[in-house]
Structures are given as C-alpha cells and as structure tokens.
Scaffold this active site. Structure first.
Site, short mmCIF file in Angstrom:
data_model
loop_
_atom_site.label_atom_id
_atom_site.label_comp_id
_atom_site.label_asym_id
_atom_site.label_seq_id
_atom_site.Cartn_x
_atom_site.Cartn_y
_atom_site.Cartn_z
N SER A 178 -15.63 7.37 38.30
CA SER A 178 -16.62 6.45 39.27
C SER A 178 -16.97 6.54 40.70
O SER A 178 -15.44 7.28 41.21
CB SER A 178 -16.70 5.56 38.23
OG SER A 178 -17.03 4.77 39.76
N TYR B 169 -10.00 -1.93 37.09
CA TYR B 169 -11.92 -0.01 36.37
C TYR B 169 -11.72 1.24 37.47
O TYR B 169 -11.11 1.99 37.64
CB TYR B 169 -12.73 -1.04 37.07
CG TYR B 169 -13.97 -0.04 36.62
CD1 TYR B 169 -14.09 0.38 35.85
CD2 TYR B 169 -14.73 0.76 38.34
CE1 TYR B 169 -15.53 1.81 35.19
CE2 TYR B 169 -15.98 1.64 37.70
CZ TYR B 169 -15.87 1.83 35.85
OH TYR B 169 -16.92 2.97 36.01
N1 NAD Z 1 -23.63 2.74 34.92
C1 NAD Z 1 -22.51 3.04 36.14
O1 NAD Z 1 -23.34 2.90 37.48
C2 NAD Z 1 -21.60 3.71 36.49
C3 NAD Z 1 -20.95 4.32 37.95
C4 NAD Z 1 -19.29 5.69 37.41
C5 NAD Z 1 -19.49 5.82 36.01
N2 NAD Z 1 -19.83 5.10 34.71
C6 NAD Z 1 -18.73 5.56 33.94
O2 NAD Z 1 -20.28 6.30 32.79
C7 NAD Z 1 -19.36 6.28 31.81
C8 NAD Z 1 -21.05 5.87 30.86
O3 NAD Z 1 -21.18 4.35 31.78
P1 NAD Z 1 -22.96 3.17 30.86
O4 NAD Z 1 -23.26 2.63 32.21
O5 NAD Z 1 -23.31 4.52 30.05
O6 NAD Z 1 -22.58 2.67 30.34
P2 NAD Z 1 -21.73 1.67 29.35
O7 NAD Z 1 -21.09 0.43 29.01
O8 NAD Z 1 -22.85 1.19 28.86
O9 NAD Z 1 -21.73 2.81 28.01
C9 NAD Z 1 -20.11 3.11 27.22
C10 NAD Z 1 -20.10 3.35 25.61
O10 NAD Z 1 -18.45 3.31 25.78
C11 NAD Z 1 -18.31 2.93 24.03
N3 NAD Z 1 -17.04 2.72 24.29
C12 NAD Z 1 -16.31 1.33 24.90
N4 NAD Z 1 -15.59 1.55 24.48
C13 NAD Z 1 -15.15 2.50 23.58
C14 NAD Z 1 -14.18 2.96 22.90
N5 NAD Z 1 -12.36 2.71 22.92
N6 NAD Z 1 -13.75 4.35 21.95
C15 NAD Z 1 -15.27 4.56 21.88
N7 NAD Z 1 -16.92 4.48 22.88
C16 NAD Z 1 -16.50 2.80 22.92
C17 NAD Z 1 -19.39 2.12 24.69
O11 NAD Z 1 -20.03 1.45 23.69
C18 NAD Z 1 -20.25 2.11 24.98
O12 NAD Z 1 -21.61 3.62 24.43
C19 NAD Z 1 -18.64 5.21 31.86
O13 NAD Z 1 -17.14 5.96 32.58
C20 NAD Z 1 -18.46 4.78 32.91
O14 NAD Z 1 -17.22 3.85 33.43
C21 NAD Z 1 -21.02 3.99 35.01
#
Ligand code: NAD
Length: 259
Positions: free
Chosen positions: A141, A164
C-alpha cells in the site's frame, strides 16, 4: 488469446473489492481462479459470479492459519491441476479499526497483513516448483510511505503503533527476500502498492470528501478504482515479466515516488 491462458491462480481476499477485480481480470485473461476468502458469504457469491466468466471456485481460507493455507493450496491443485500464480491480496483493511492503537492489535494486523504473505507463499512455492515456476504478487500500500499522518492531532496522545503502515512496509521487504530466494526456482515475486482506491472498504474507512481531497494531491489528479491496478497484476503474472522480480510498483497517480 488471453495473456494468462491455461494458468491457475489463487487470489486471497477475492470476495470483494480489489481482490475480486484481480480475480475477474485473471479470468478474462484465460486463467482459472481460486477465490480464497475468510468470509464464506462473499466468497461463495464472488465465485458464483466469476464462474460466469471462466473457471472459478471458492475455498474458505484464513490466511493466518497454517492448516487453512495448506488446504487452500491443495484444493487449488486438486481442482485445477496445478498452481502458477498467487495474488496475496487479503488484509485487514475494510475491517481495520484505525482507532485501536494497542500492542495486541498491532500484532494482529501484522499477522493478517504480513505474516499471511509469508504463510501463503510458503505453502504455494513447492507446488509452483513442481510445475516449473510461478508468479507471486503481493499487495502492499502507499500507506507504507505515509510517514506523516494526515490525521495528526494537536494534543500529544502517545506514540501510535503504525499498525497498518508497518504491516505494508513488511510486505515490501518480504517481496524482496522472497524474490531473492525463489528466483532460482523460476518463481518471480513482485509487489503492487496502490494509493487510495475507491472500494467499498475505503468508503467505509474514509469520508467521501477526503478521498476526493487526497486525489487532488496526486501528480495526476483523480480517484483511482480497482481496475486501475489489474493490468499491473497481469503483467507481473505474464510470461513477458519473466526477468522482473523483487519490484514494487506504486500505483497512486504519482503521490509517492520512491526511488
Ligand atoms: N482500497 C484501498 O484504498 C487500498 C489501498 C492500498 C492497498 N489496499 C490493499 O488492497 C487489498 C484489498 O483492499 P480492499 O479495498 O479490497 O479491502 P477489503 O477489506 O474490501 O478486502 C479485503 C478482503 O480480505 C478478506 N480477508 C480479511 N482477512 C482475511 C483472512 N484472515 N483470510 C482470508 N481473507 C481475509 C476480507 O474478507 C476481504 O474480502 C488489501 O490488502 C488492502 O490493504 C487497499
């Protein structure tokens, strides 16, 4: 002809958000996809919708559990006959409690967001070696580079845990160690570090106006969505990237430009 024809991929956390978008794009490029998700409801729904595009299955997976990740990898091999691509996307992001600055919560976040990358990759690598090589892509991220919080208060309330941010810095480092270790076996390891992406999770965590305000601070202003990331994942997963490893690609409109 897809760029991932005949390949088999696991996408963790593909029940919703960015993970779902990676899974969808991999399918459109000709891969088979295992949706590895802790939430059985979203996982099943996602796999059913994705199966309209191509071969997609769901396996209930907790990426922090040794038994669960091994079962996930085995289920993938049993279903699709091998394993070529691992997209380590799952994290506590939408369900992240920003206000919890306890040491216990710091350990939990590191476990879910960082140790899981090692655990999934440790289980997947032997199957990739059996198949002659593979591709691991880790989701970090831009938060790993946000050393100064935009939410600082005027009053000293103690040092925060950077939970985080630290977990995602760890993912960046792990990418490089894994790349150094697995390259000789034909496995490349790369990392995508997205900026603020407009997902349901982000809308829950950050007020809408803040997303638009942050988008204006980028070199290329504008709100990114999950589809802005999927092309990079396909590239890292493809044959064209066979000599690209240990790299971090920041996709955030130029907000962060690490050397
Ligand atoms: N959305 C953003 O702005 C952003 C920016 C930078 C990085 N990210 C990263 O991108 C990824 C996805 O982000 P998102 O916005 O789709 O978030 P989100 O929270 O919607 O998706 C995360 C998914 O991971 C699953 N999860 C959580 N714990 C778990 C576990 N122990 N085992 C299996 N699955 C598990 C959740 O149920 C969910 O479906 C993450 O790694 C997040 O840190 C997101």
């Amino acid at each position: 002809m897809g760029r991932l024809d005949g390949k088999v991929a696991i996408v963790t956390g593909a029940g919703r958000g960015i993970g779902y978008a990676y899974a969808e794009r991999f399918l459109r490029e000709g891969a088979s996809v295992m949706v590895a998700e802790i939430d059985a409801n979203t996982g099943k729904q996602a796999a059913a919708a994705l199966a309209e595009i191509g071969p997609a299955e769901f396996v209930a997976t907790d990426v922090t559990s040794v038994e669960s990740v091994e079962a996930c990898v085995q289920a993938t091999v049993d279903n699709f006959g091998g394993l070529d691509i691992l997209m380590n996307n799952a994290a506590l992001y939408g369900d992240w409690d920003m206000g919890d600055q306890s040491f216990e919560y710091l350990k939990k976040i590191i476990d879910v967001n960082q140790h899981s990358v090692w655990l999934m990759s440790h289980a997947a690598a032997p199957k990739m070696v059996e198949g002659g090589g593979g591709r691991i892509i880790n989701q970090a991220s831009g938060a790993a580079y946000n050393y100064v919080s935009p939410f600082r208060s005027d009053e000293f309330t103690g040092m925060g845990t950077f939970n985080y941010q630290m977990s995602k810095w760890g993912v960046v480092g792990l990418t490089k160690f894994m790349a150094g270790s697995l390259g000789t076996w034909g496995i490349t390891v790369n990392c995508i570090a997205p900026g603020v992406i407009d997902t349901e999770a982000t809308r829950k965590a950050v007020p809408g106006t803040v997303i638009e305000m942050l988008a204006k601070q980028q070199a290329v202003p504008g709100v990114l969505n999950a589809e802005d990331l999927t092309g990079a994942a396909v590239y890292f997963a493809s044959a064209e990237a066979r000599f690209v490893t240990g790299q971090v690609l920041v996709i955030d409109g130029g907000k962060h430009m690490p050397a």
